[in-house]
Design an enzyme around this catalytic site. Structure first.
Site, PDB file in Angstrom:
ATOM      1  N   SER A   1      79.361  25.312  -7.616  1.00 52.32           N
ATOM      2  CA  SER A   1      79.952  26.089  -8.716  1.00 52.32           C
ATOM      3  C   SER A   1      79.332  27.474  -8.863  1.00 52.32           C
ATOM      4  CB  SER A   1      79.905  25.319 -10.034  1.00 52.32           C
ATOM      5  OG  SER A   1      78.614  25.295 -10.575  1.00 52.32           O
TER       6      SER A   1
ATOM      7  N   THR B   1      77.372  19.153  -7.235  1.00 52.18           N
ATOM      8  CA  THR B   1      76.393  18.158  -6.763  1.00 52.18           C
ATOM      9  C   THR B   1      76.994  16.772  -6.659  1.00 52.18           C
ATOM     10  OG1 THR B   1      74.536  19.371  -7.678  1.00 52.18           O
ATOM     11  CG2 THR B   1      74.219  17.023  -7.394  1.00 52.18           C
TER      12      THR B   1
ATOM     13  N   THR C   1      77.473  21.627 -12.027  1.00 52.45           N
ATOM     14  CA  THR C   1      76.967  21.824 -13.388  1.00 52.45           C
ATOM     15  C   THR C   1      76.583  23.271 -13.672  1.00 52.45           C
ATOM     16  OG1 THR C   1      74.703  21.268 -12.720  1.00 52.45           O
ATOM     17  CG2 THR C   1      76.073  19.464 -13.553  1.00 52.45           C
ATOM     18  N   ASP C   2      76.279  24.038 -12.606  1.00 53.43           N
ATOM     19  CA  ASP C   2      75.704  25.361 -12.848  1.00 53.43           C
ATOM     20  C   ASP C   2      76.609  26.284 -13.665  1.00 53.43           C
ATOM     21  OD1 ASP C   2      73.468  24.549 -11.541  1.00 53.43           O
ATOM     22  OD2 ASP C   2      73.938  25.546  -9.645  1.00 53.43           O
TER      23      ASP C   2
HETATM   24  N1  ASP Z   1      74.618  23.926  -7.604  1.00 51.98           N
HETATM   25  C1  ASP Z   1      75.362  22.806  -8.098  1.00 51.98           C
HETATM   26  C2  ASP Z   1      76.702  23.323  -8.605  1.00 51.98           C
HETATM   27  O1  ASP Z   1      76.769  23.861  -9.671  1.00 51.98           O
HETATM   28  C3  ASP Z   1      74.624  22.123  -9.198  1.00 51.98           C
HETATM   29  C4  ASP Z   1      75.286  20.898  -9.763  1.00 51.98           C
HETATM   30  O2  ASP Z   1      76.435  20.586  -9.551  1.00 51.98           O
HETATM   31  O3  ASP Z   1      74.577  20.168 -10.501  1.00 51.98           O
HETATM   32  O4  ASP Z   1      77.682  23.224  -7.930  1.00 51.98           O
END
Ligand code: ASP
Length: 335
Positions: free
Chosen positions: A54, A12, A85-86
């Site tokens: 991710s 993100t 973050t995922d």
């Molecule tokens: N879907 C995103 C990822 O994990 C979520 C994030 O980065 O907060 O790449």
């Protein structure tokens, strides 16, 4: 001034709005352009390794990140890895096994809102990550929402708010307050890191539900070299469905079974209830105790990448790496 390498992998933090939702598009250079103040913290080079959501990360990408760290290790004082973050907690755990005893900081960070949004956690997280990477905090950590979390102890516990990560069964390593890193715990480290470049990805995870079918267990064991069974509470197996017999069968076939809990805090203890006792007394069954599921998975991939000897697997599983398991060693020596 310290020299830090920024390694971009997507997420993100680097995302832009597209017709089909957020997608990682910004480069590490573009990320830094949003935060000129970082030049007052350290000197920075940028490396764009991946640009992925991710959700699309695999263990091969973990190996790629570890290889990148190895290739550039000697040239920098610390590293910041931007990441979605995922699955960041899985990558942080994996890097904790693939790059052990690092005296230099290896800091993962990301954000819940893209860096181009008016309201975003990207800038503070990235700035804090650089501050930590330019400090003397050794080893792999996640810096997020002003907290420093040990790489083997992080779990994503909020899907939307800025406090995305928690430190499970372990205190924060530090906090960042008004641009100052307050260090609570400094991990021990070696003089040189130890790098690994092999993982065995045949590790499965099964979350039990009330009334689960034994066939699920058999299916997963058949396809993998090790199976992590996330059972209930402090741990145990349902008695009616032939689960225990299935575990015994697959242990005889040379598979590895690890019992853990679905409960986030305080870990497992198979000695407490009779549904766990039988397993506790079954040679070959391993117990996760206070480890996170992310660390159990990454640790098994790392261990099985090196050995298939049951005694060695057992020894390595219970040997703490980056404080991933704190249960008293004597509880782990015999069953
Ligand atoms: N879907 C995103 C990822 O994990 C979520 C994030 O980065 O907060 O790449």
């Amino acid at each position: 001034m310290k020299k830090i390498l920024l390694i971009g992998t997507g997420g993100t933090i680097a995302s832009e709005v597209t017709e089909n939702g957020l997608a990682p598009e910004l480069t590490t250079k573009q990320l830094l352009e949003h935060i000129p103040a970082i030049s007052g913290i350290c000197r920075t080079d940028c490396l764009q390794l991946l640009n992925l959501d991710s959700t699309n990360m695999t263990p091969l990408h973990w190996l790629q990140i570890a290889e990148c760290l190895r290739d550039h290790y000697a040239d920098y004082d610390g590293f910041v890895v931007t990441h979605g973050t995922d699955t960041m907690a899985y990558t942080a755990a994996a890097l904790s096994y693939l790059v052990q005893d690092s005296p230099k900081p290896i800091v993962l960070t990301g954000a819940q809102k893209p860096i181009g949004f008016d309201s975003t956690d990207s800038k503070i997280n990235l700035t804090d990550a650089f501050r930590t990477a330019a400090s003397d905090m050794p080893g792999v950590s996640i810096v997020f929402n002003s907290k420093v979390i040990l790489g083997t102890r992080a779990q994503k516990t909020h899907s939307k708010s800025f406090q995305a990560f928690s430190s499970i069964n372990y205190p924060y390593l530090g906090v960042l307050r008004d641009g100052v890193l307050l260090t609570y715990i400094r991990q021990e480290s070696g003089r040189e890191p130890v790098f690994y470049d092999t993982l065995n990805t045949r590790v499965g995870l099964l979350k039990l539900t009330p009334g689960s079918d034994r066939e699920l267990l058999d299916f997963q064991f058949a396809r993998n070299d090790a199976l992590i069974i996330e059972s209930f509470g402090v741990g145990g197996l349902p008695e009616a469905n032939g689960f225990y017999e299935s575990v015994l069968h697959w242990l005889e076939e040379g598979k590895v079974a690890v019992l853990t809990t679905q409960v986030q805090n305080e870990g497992s203890d198979l000695t407490v209830y009779h549904v766990g006792h039988r397993l506790k007394n079954t040679r070959g069954v391993l117990e996760a105790f206070d480890m996170t599921t992310e660390s159990v998975l990454a640790k098994l991939m790392w261990i099985l990448g090196q050995t298939r000897d049951p005694e060695e697997i057992r020894r390595l599983f219970y040997k703490p790496v980056a404080r991933d398991i704190l249960w008293p060693a004597e509880a782990c020596t015999e069953n």
